[in-house]
Scaffold this motif. Structure first.
Motif, PDB file in Angstrom:
ATOM      1  N   GLY A 608     -41.054  11.137  27.844  1.00 47.76           N
ATOM      2  CA  GLY A 608     -42.218  11.824  27.305  1.00 47.76           C
ATOM      3  C   GLY A 608     -41.906  12.603  26.040  1.00 47.76           C
ATOM      4  N   ALA A 609     -42.961  12.883  25.243  1.00 43.67           N
ATOM      5  CA  ALA A 609     -42.808  13.564  23.966  1.00 43.67           C
ATOM      6  C   ALA A 609     -42.277  14.979  24.115  1.00 43.67           C
ATOM      7  N   ASP A 610     -42.671  15.678  25.201  1.00 49.61           N
ATOM      8  CA  ASP A 610     -42.208  17.050  25.393  1.00 49.61           C
ATOM      9  C   ASP A 610     -40.691  17.104  25.547  1.00 49.61           C
ATOM     10  N   ALA A 611     -40.126  16.123  26.246  1.00 38.78           N
ATOM     11  CA  ALA A 611     -38.672  16.094  26.440  1.00 38.78           C
ATOM     12  C   ALA A 611     -37.947  15.798  25.135  1.00 38.78           C
ATOM     13  N   ALA A 612     -38.601  15.069  24.218  1.00 37.53           N
ATOM     14  CA  ALA A 612     -37.956  14.705  22.956  1.00 37.53           C
ATOM     15  C   ALA A 612     -38.070  15.789  21.906  1.00 37.53           C
ATOM     16  N   LEU A 613     -39.010  16.710  22.048  1.00 32.73           N
ATOM     17  CA  LEU A 613     -39.288  17.704  21.019  1.00 32.73           C
ATOM     18  C   LEU A 613     -38.075  18.538  20.621  1.00 32.73           C
ATOM     19  N   PRO A 614     -37.247  19.046  21.569  1.00 35.85           N
ATOM     20  CA  PRO A 614     -36.109  19.900  21.176  1.00 35.85           C
ATOM     21  C   PRO A 614     -34.999  19.171  20.418  1.00 35.85           C
ATOM     22  N   LEU A 615     -34.985  17.852  20.452  1.00 31.20           N
ATOM     23  CA  LEU A 615     -33.859  17.097  19.894  1.00 31.20           C
ATOM     24  C   LEU A 615     -33.745  17.237  18.384  1.00 31.20           C
ATOM     25  N   SER A 616     -34.868  17.416  17.696  1.00 31.60           N
ATOM     26  CA  SER A 616     -34.840  17.450  16.237  1.00 31.60           C
ATOM     27  C   SER A 616     -34.028  18.615  15.692  1.00 31.60           C
ATOM     28  N   ALA A 617     -33.937  19.711  16.457  1.00 35.30           N
ATOM     29  CA  ALA A 617     -33.198  20.892  15.998  1.00 35.30           C
ATOM     30  C   ALA A 617     -31.723  20.838  16.379  1.00 35.30           C
ATOM     31  N   MET A 618     -31.305  19.817  17.105  1.00 32.28           N
ATOM     32  CA  MET A 618     -29.926  19.725  17.585  1.00 32.28           C
ATOM     33  C   MET A 618     -29.084  18.862  16.655  1.00 32.28           C
TER      34      MET A 618
END
Length: 652
Positions: A608-618
């Motif tokens: 899901g999109a919510d799970a992918a959201l934090p990845l961009s800042a990592m």
């Protein structure tokens, strides 16, 4: 030159304000072309193409993101005074956000000049009075490169156009330059169909255009020498594109002259080589009179070893000391962890000629009895290296009876050893069955066994399983049990480094250990007597083993993405294989090999999109770890692993 700090556009900047960008350089490995040539070109013509730069971290500093070799060449010119420190460098300033794009465009998108365009440009300059060295300096090329391009002038214009039309390769075009005769070139080209033109072997073209001439690599040419051949009036053609020392690209048009010189030179040496022997025969090449078949045609009298002279013994002792020292160094390298292979190879190259030299000394320490020389002779020919190959003690077929009589006479005198030690080839006898009849009889034998086996399915199954088990689980070469069935397996672990830790690998490994425990083995753990074992098993055991063996032959590794079902998809559909039960995305198996964007898309699709959201800042390592956790148990697999639906007719 601008005095304030420009922010964008074309301008000029002093060399001291320019550095090579580390942040935006797409080319991490230096180019292969010599930097000195580029510097010479810039010195001759000036900087014809500006550098592309971005503002540096320090005030007044700019980083070159495209044109790094030009920047380095300018540094080289400044060192020897050919580029003054106050002479500005033309540049194009781009924003930092475009730095990497500019570097990529410089190194990937640009296209090198076509060889024919280079040839024409060089020719124009030469016609205007420039020298080859001038042209080389202007274009930053080696003079030999310019001369090579100019050799295309030897090729007919129609063929140059065919090359430009992509109807032949550059190597083929260069092959036509072996002759200046444009009519012959056109004639040869006209004889070739479209496939031959595109796939022609340059060597075959050169061979035909030189009337199938011999080359300087021929054994007789090496024996005679090119100087002697030319002095005798021999004609030759040198391939204009050949590297120095390439004997295969020097063509000799008068083989009769070469053979005559070789025969005269050999004849002058025969008296010395055949002194004291009953006869001496010489041929120019090994195949001319069967000299390569000594064991089949000629017998031989063997020499008796003699004691080494003091000089020979000293040589052997010195050589042995060197050989032992080098061998000791090689053994030490083999015993050491992380052995230096380059050093080992160098030592091996040093060792071989020393051993050859020692063997030559011991082989030369031989004498032939006078009785041997009375009935044996000498065979001489020129070997591939251009040296004389001399074999002493040959017994001609017509002399065999006399030799046998001499040996029997010596043995009859009660000597402990015969006066002559000989080896004679076995007499040729007519076979009982001709080759044609042997094929006919054994073909009928195959047919009879096949027809009989077709009515015995239990035995056929046992033999099949036994042969395949021996092939799959056995070691070394095996002859099998008369079936024309073999296996082909794909090296999964070579293509998939993560395979060893996968569920599939552990399953197959467990089954392999099981069957090796079940099958009969010898003291070394190798399977043995597998056919007798198979004949004693029930059908279910044989079918279970057959399933394991067949599974090991599954094919389907691809190197490019496909948009259609493959035979592997048909097999997976037929077997009902659910890939998500066997594989899951982890760092080693998938995530660390793709971009952050693809990682985020995988997590979006699987969790899901919510799970992918934090990845961009990592950073990527953290994103890989987070994605592994997010996708665990989500039954997601990448598109190349998904089973495509095959045509229903294929699985009906």
């Amino acid at each position: 030159m601008t005095t304030d700090m420009p922010t964008a556009g074309r301008t000029e900047i002093l060399p001291k304000s320019l550095i090579l960008s580390d942040r935006y350089q797409a080319r991490k490995k230096p180019g292969q072309k010599p930097l000195a040539e580029l510097a010479a070109s810039i010195a001759a013509q000036g900087l014809l193409q500006n550098l592309v730069v971005v503002k540096g971290k320090k005030r007044g500093q700019y980083e070159a993101v495209a044109g790094g070799r030009r920047w380095a060449a300018i540094q080289l010119l400044m060192q020897d005074g050919r580029w003054p420190a106050d002479r500005p460098v033309p540049v194009l300033i781009v924003p930092g956000t475009q730095g990497l794009d500019a570097s990529l465009a410089e190194n990937i998108i640009r296209e090198d000049m076509h060889p024919v365009d280079e040839f024409r440009a060089f020719a124009t300059l030469l016609e205007q009075g420039a020298t080859v060295d001038d042209v080389a300096a202007r274009y930053g090329k080696d003079p030999a490169f310019v001369r090579g391009r100019m050799r295309l002038a030897h090729v007919a214009p129609e063929l140059i156009q065919a090359y430009q039309n992509d109807e032949m390769s550059l190597a083929v075009l260069m092959a036509f330059a072996i002759t200046d005769d444009h009519d012959r070139q056109r004639e040869q080209w006209a004889r070739m169909d479209a496939w031959d033109r595109k796939n022609a072997n340059p060597s075959s073209i050169r061979h035909r255009l030189t009337d199938e001439a011999w080359t300087a690599d021929h054994a007789l040419a090496k024996y005679v020498g090119l100087d002697a051949y030319e002095a005798a009036g021999g004609r030759m053609t040198r391939d204009l594109f050949a590297a120095d020392g390439d004997l295969q690209r020097i063509y000799l048009h008068d083989p009769d002259i070469l053979q005559g010189i070789a025969a005269d030179k050999m004849q002058a040496e025969l008296a010395r080589l055949g002194e004291g022997w009953a006869w001496i025969e010489a041929v120019l090449s090994a195949g001319e009179a069967g000299w390569t078949g000594y064991s089949n045609k000629y017998g031989q009298v063997h020499a008796e070893p003699r004691a080494l002279t003091k000089a020979e013994a000293a040589q052997v002792k010195a050589l042995t000391k060197k050989i032992d020292a080098i061998a000791g160094q090689m053994e030490a390298l083999e015993d050491a962890n992380g052995a230096d292979e380059e050093t080992w190879d160098r030592l091996a190259q040093e060792l071989e000629p020393l051993r050859t030299q020692r063997t030559a000394i011991t082989n030369a320490a031989k004498v032939w009895p006078d009785e041997a020389k009375k009935i044996a002779g000498v065979g001489v020919y020129i070997d591939r290296s251009g040296a004389l190959d001399v074999t002493y003690g040959l017994i001609r077929p017509e002399d065999r009876r006399a030799v046998q009589a001499a040996v029997q006479a010596a043995e009859g005198e009660g000597c402990d050893t015969p006066a002559l030690r000989t080896s004679l080839p076995a007499p040729t006898t007519r076979p009982a069955y001709s080759e044609r009849l042997m094929r006919q009889l054994t073909a009928n034998k195959v047919a009879a066994v096949a027809a009989d086996l077709a009515g015995k399915p239990a035995i056929a199954l046992a033999v099949l399983v036994a042969q395949l088990a021996q092939d799959q689980l056995g070691k070394g070469y095996t002859r099998g049990f008369g079936l024309g069935v073999s296996l082909h397996t794909e090296p999964i672990d070579t293509h998939a480094p993560d395979y060893a830790d996968s569920k599939a690998a552990k399953t197959m490994g467990g089954l392999r250990r099981h069957w090796l425990d079940v099958l009969p083995t010898d003291e070394n753990g190798h399977i043995t007597d597998v056919l007798a074992w198979a004949l004693a098993q029930d059908q279910q055991t044989l079918v279970d083993l057959l399933a394991f063996i067949v599974a090991g032959t599954v094919q389907g590794i691809e190197s490019h993405a496909l948009d259609h079902a493959t035979p592997l998809d048909v097999l997976a559909t037929t077997a009902g294989t659910d890939l998500v039960e066997w594989w899951e995305p982890t760092g080693p198996s998938f995530l660390q090999h793709v971009s952050k964007g693809m990682i985020a898309q995988a997590v979006t699709d699987g969790a899901g999109a919510d799970a992918a959201l934090p990845l961009s800042a990592m950073k990527k390592p953290a994103a890989v770890e987070a994605a592994t956790l997010a996708l665990a148990g989500k039954r997601w697999i990448p598109e190349p692993m998904r089973v495509r639906s095959p045509d229903p007719a294929l699985v009906a």
